[in-house]
Motif scaffolding. Structure first.
Motif, mmCIF file in Angstrom:
data_model
loop_
_atom_site.group_PDB
_atom_site.id
_atom_site.type_symbol
_atom_site.label_atom_id
_atom_site.label_comp_id
_atom_site.label_asym_id
_atom_site.label_seq_id
_atom_site.Cartn_x
_atom_site.Cartn_y
_atom_site.Cartn_z
ATOM 1 N N ILE A 10 11.751 -7.260 -6.080
ATOM 2 C CA ILE A 10 12.168 -6.520 -4.889
ATOM 3 C C ILE A 10 12.998 -5.335 -5.370
ATOM 4 C CG2 ILE A 10 13.422 -6.662 -2.689
ATOM 5 C CD1 ILE A 10 12.970 -9.816 -2.995
ATOM 6 N N TYR A 11 12.510 -4.125 -5.079
ATOM 7 C CA TYR A 11 13.258 -2.933 -5.494
ATOM 8 C C TYR A 11 14.467 -2.729 -4.585
ATOM 9 C CZ TYR A 11 9.576 -1.577 -8.787
ATOM 10 O OH TYR A 11 8.698 -1.539 -9.844
ATOM 11 N N LYS A 12 15.333 -1.824 -5.012
ATOM 12 C CA LYS A 12 16.600 -1.614 -4.284
ATOM 13 C C LYS A 12 16.387 -1.224 -2.824
ATOM 14 C CE LYS A 12 19.897 -0.727 -7.971
ATOM 15 N NZ LYS A 12 19.088 -0.341 -9.157
ATOM 16 N N ASN A 13 15.261 -0.557 -2.559
ATOM 17 C CA ASN A 13 14.995 -0.151 -1.172
ATOM 18 C C ASN A 13 14.360 -1.290 -0.355
ATOM 19 O OD1 ASN A 13 12.481 -0.303 -2.298
ATOM 20 N ND2 ASN A 13 11.834 1.756 -1.777
ATOM 21 N N HIS A 14 14.462 -2.518 -0.889
ATOM 22 C CA HIS A 14 13.939 -3.737 -0.257
ATOM 23 C C HIS A 14 12.423 -3.847 -0.311
ATOM 24 C CE1 HIS A 14 18.018 -4.266 0.993
ATOM 25 N NE2 HIS A 14 17.989 -3.179 1.748
ATOM 26 N N MET A 15 11.800 -2.924 -1.043
ATOM 27 C CA MET A 15 10.343 -2.997 -1.186
ATOM 28 C C MET A 15 9.986 -4.191 -2.071
ATOM 29 S SD MET A 15 7.459 -1.594 -0.608
ATOM 30 C CE MET A 15 6.053 -2.576 -1.084
ATOM 31 N N LYS A 16 9.159 -5.097 -1.541
ATOM 32 C CA LYS A 16 8.734 -6.255 -2.327
ATOM 33 C C LYS A 16 7.445 -5.886 -3.053
ATOM 34 C CE LYS A 16 9.104 -11.197 -1.842
ATOM 35 N NZ LYS A 16 9.341 -12.302 -0.936
ATOM 36 N N ALA A 17 7.564 -5.506 -4.309
ATOM 37 C CA ALA A 17 6.394 -5.015 -5.057
ATOM 38 C C ALA A 17 5.556 -6.166 -5.612
ATOM 39 C CB ALA A 17 6.855 -4.113 -6.188
ATOM 40 N N LEU A 18 6.203 -7.281 -5.951
ATOM 41 C CA LEU A 18 5.467 -8.472 -6.401
ATOM 42 C C LEU A 18 6.002 -9.675 -5.627
ATOM 43 C CD1 LEU A 18 5.436 -7.963 -10.294
ATOM 44 C CD2 LEU A 18 3.537 -7.573 -8.701
ATOM 45 N N GLY A 35 -6.421 -2.904 -9.238
ATOM 46 C CA GLY A 35 -5.983 -3.023 -7.844
ATOM 47 C C GLY A 35 -5.734 -1.644 -7.271
ATOM 48 N N HIS A 36 -5.662 -1.579 -5.938
ATOM 49 C CA HIS A 36 -5.406 -0.303 -5.266
ATOM 50 C C HIS A 36 -4.051 0.254 -5.691
ATOM 51 C CE1 HIS A 36 -8.644 -0.885 -2.308
ATOM 52 N NE2 HIS A 36 -8.306 -2.149 -2.358
ATOM 53 N N SER A 37 -3.880 1.529 -5.445
ATOM 54 C CA SER A 37 -2.584 2.150 -5.661
ATOM 55 C C SER A 37 -1.537 1.440 -4.790
ATOM 56 C CB SER A 37 -2.716 3.623 -5.277
ATOM 57 O OG SER A 37 -1.563 4.280 -5.627
ATOM 58 N N GLY A 38 -0.399 1.126 -5.385
ATOM 59 C CA GLY A 38 0.663 0.441 -4.640
ATOM 60 C C GLY A 38 0.541 -1.073 -4.642
ATOM 61 N N ALA A 39 -0.472 -1.610 -5.341
ATOM 62 C CA ALA A 39 -0.721 -3.065 -5.328
ATOM 63 C C ALA A 39 0.296 -3.854 -6.159
ATOM 64 C CB ALA A 39 -2.128 -3.348 -5.842
ATOM 65 N N GLY A 40 0.972 -3.160 -7.103
ATOM 66 C CA GLY A 40 1.960 -3.851 -7.931
ATOM 67 C C GLY A 40 1.616 -3.877 -9.410
ATOM 68 N N LYS A 41 0.557 -3.170 -9.814
ATOM 69 C CA LYS A 41 0.118 -3.175 -11.217
ATOM 70 C C LYS A 41 1.206 -2.658 -12.161
ATOM 71 C CE LYS A 41 -3.272 -0.324 -10.491
ATOM 72 N NZ LYS A 41 -3.038 -0.024 -9.065
ATOM 73 N N SER A 42 1.736 -1.476 -11.834
ATOM 74 C CA SER A 42 2.749 -0.888 -12.729
ATOM 75 C C SER A 42 3.989 -1.756 -12.793
ATOM 76 C CB SER A 42 3.168 0.504 -12.248
ATOM 77 O OG SER A 42 2.139 1.390 -12.498
ATOM 78 N N THR A 43 4.361 -2.328 -11.668
ATOM 79 C CA THR A 43 5.542 -3.194 -11.664
ATOM 80 C C THR A 43 5.302 -4.383 -12.591
ATOM 81 O OG1 THR A 43 6.045 -2.517 -9.399
ATOM 82 C CG2 THR A 43 7.076 -4.551 -10.178
ATOM 83 N N PHE A 44 4.116 -4.985 -12.512
ATOM 84 C CA PHE A 44 3.772 -6.109 -13.388
ATOM 85 C C PHE A 44 3.875 -5.689 -14.856
ATOM 86 C CE2 PHE A 44 0.357 -8.407 -15.708
ATOM 87 C CZ PHE A 44 0.863 -9.694 -15.609
ATOM 88 N N GLU A 51 11.002 -2.797 -18.623
ATOM 89 C CA GLU A 51 11.450 -1.561 -17.990
ATOM 90 C C GLU A 51 12.088 -1.934 -16.651
ATOM 91 O OE1 GLU A 51 11.404 1.419 -19.147
ATOM 92 O OE2 GLU A 51 11.851 2.597 -17.350
ATOM 93 N N GLU A 52 11.535 -2.987 -16.041
ATOM 94 C CA GLU A 52 12.102 -3.564 -14.820
ATOM 95 C C GLU A 52 12.372 -5.035 -15.095
ATOM 96 O OE1 GLU A 52 13.012 -2.032 -12.173
ATOM 97 O OE2 GLU A 52 11.941 -0.122 -12.257
ATOM 98 N N ARG A 53 13.276 -5.587 -14.321
ATOM 99 C CA ARG A 53 13.617 -7.007 -14.465
ATOM 100 C C ARG A 53 13.192 -7.720 -13.184
ATOM 101 N NH1 ARG A 53 18.489 -9.739 -17.141
ATOM 102 N NH2 ARG A 53 19.465 -7.754 -17.567
HETATM 103 P P1 ADP Z 1 0.581 0.264 -8.566
HETATM 104 O O1 ADP Z 1 0.918 0.422 -10.011
HETATM 105 O O2 ADP Z 1 -0.440 -0.796 -8.319
HETATM 106 O O3 ADP Z 1 0.203 1.566 -7.919
HETATM 107 P P2 ADP Z 1 3.434 -0.172 -8.190
HETATM 108 O O4 ADP Z 1 3.822 -1.376 -8.954
HETATM 109 O O5 ADP Z 1 3.753 1.171 -8.772
HETATM 110 O O6 ADP Z 1 1.897 -0.266 -7.804
HETATM 111 O O7 ADP Z 1 4.136 -0.226 -6.760
HETATM 112 C C1 ADP Z 1 4.141 -1.378 -5.933
HETATM 113 C C2 ADP Z 1 5.008 -1.083 -4.711
HETATM 114 O O8 ADP Z 1 6.371 -0.944 -5.113
HETATM 115 C C3 ADP Z 1 4.640 0.224 -4.003
HETATM 116 O O9 ADP Z 1 4.811 0.039 -2.610
HETATM 117 C C4 ADP Z 1 5.642 1.196 -4.558
HETATM 118 O O10 ADP Z 1 5.890 2.234 -3.629
HETATM 119 C C5 ADP Z 1 6.869 0.343 -4.764
HETATM 120 N N1 ADP Z 1 7.693 0.814 -5.878
HETATM 121 C C6 ADP Z 1 7.297 1.009 -7.160
HETATM 122 N N2 ADP Z 1 8.321 1.411 -7.932
HETATM 123 C C7 ADP Z 1 9.407 1.487 -7.119
HETATM 124 C C8 ADP Z 1 10.782 1.833 -7.307
HETATM 125 N N3 ADP Z 1 11.246 2.191 -8.517
HETATM 126 N N4 ADP Z 1 11.600 1.784 -6.240
HETATM 127 C C9 ADP Z 1 11.144 1.409 -5.041
HETATM 128 N N5 ADP Z 1 9.861 1.037 -4.774
HETATM 129 C C10 ADP Z 1 8.996 1.091 -5.799
#
Ligand code: ADP
Length: 231
Positions: A10-18, A35-44, A51-53
């Protein structure tokens, strides 16, 4: 071995990415993350190189729980893995050779060891003949292969690639894939996020499909995607 257990981010803005994902990857596997853009790939992917915890759950790589290591230990962990990015991240004022050597020099290796390791690495990616050129004298595919040489120069057990072919044309992407596959054949685990439908279809490998922060499909023999599907 990678063991991701009940992980939420969960990012600081309360976005639940995974959202409560669990994935195990054995040593020596080659795994696509799609996965689609925004699916959580980069976060994983970012959790894997710390880079993230993770907010909840555990991320264990080679017996180390990355959710528990303090920030000042992260650089030590990163020495044991390699990371490759879409935009190469080469230092523009260093030659190909120097870009690869830099990764070793900062760890205090002696000159002869550096020379041997850098040349071995550049040879593996097929760029020994261009080692004196600067990044702006190399094609995109060549720059990415230098970045791969840099990532593997410390002989990591794990290579993480976030959209490594995202800036490359199909022919060049293929040459980068061949290098990644060779590295994998030599025993390194490769985890690669990609949007490239053709690569995923052409070289069938285990494919994790992310959607809305969860893994909706884990295709062990590789997934097949149609052209009108957006990865
Ligand atoms: P993908 O790589 O599949 O495009 P991300 O992992 O980048 O997906 O993002 C997953 C969700 O988390 C998206 O809704 C994105 O906007 C949000 N997100 C990603 N990085 C951050 C961040 N640093 N702060 C807040 N929200 C983020």
């Amino acid at each position: 071995m990678i063991k991701v257990s009940n992980v939420s981010k969960i990012y600081k803005n309360h976005m639940k990415a995974l959202n409560d994902i669990s994935v195990a990857i054995e040593d020596g596997e080659f795994v696509y993350v799609v996965g689609h853009s925004g699916a959580g790939k980069s976060t994983f992917i970012k959790l894997l190189y710390r880079e993230e915890r993770a907010t909840h759950g555990s991320v264990i790589v080679n017996d180390l729980d990355l959710t528990k290591i303090p920030n000042h230990r992260v650089h030590k962990y990163r020495r044991t893995i390699g990371v490759v990015f879409q935009d190469f991240k080469l230092l523009p004022n260093l030659t190909a050779y120097e870009n690869v050597a830099y990764a070793l020099e900062v760890h205090g290796e002696d000159a002869e060891t550096i020379r041997r390791k850098v040349k071995d690495s550049l040879e593996l990616v097929g760029l020994l003949d261009k080692m004196k050129q600067f990044p702006n004298q190399l094609s995109g595919g060549e720059q990415q292969r230098v970045a791969i040489a840099r990532a593997i120069v410390n002989k990591p057990t794990l290579l993480i690639a976030d959209e490594p072919t995202g800036n490359l044309d199909p022919v060049t992407s293929q040459s980068v894939m061949e290098v990644l596959e060779e590295i994998n054949r030599r025993g390194t685990t490769v985890v690669m996020a990609t949007h490239d439908i053709h690569l995923v279809n052409e070289s069938r490998k285990r494919t994790l499909t992310f959607e809305n922060g969860v893994v909706i499909n884990d295709a062990k023999e590789g997934g097949y995607f149609y052209d009108d599907e957006v990865l």
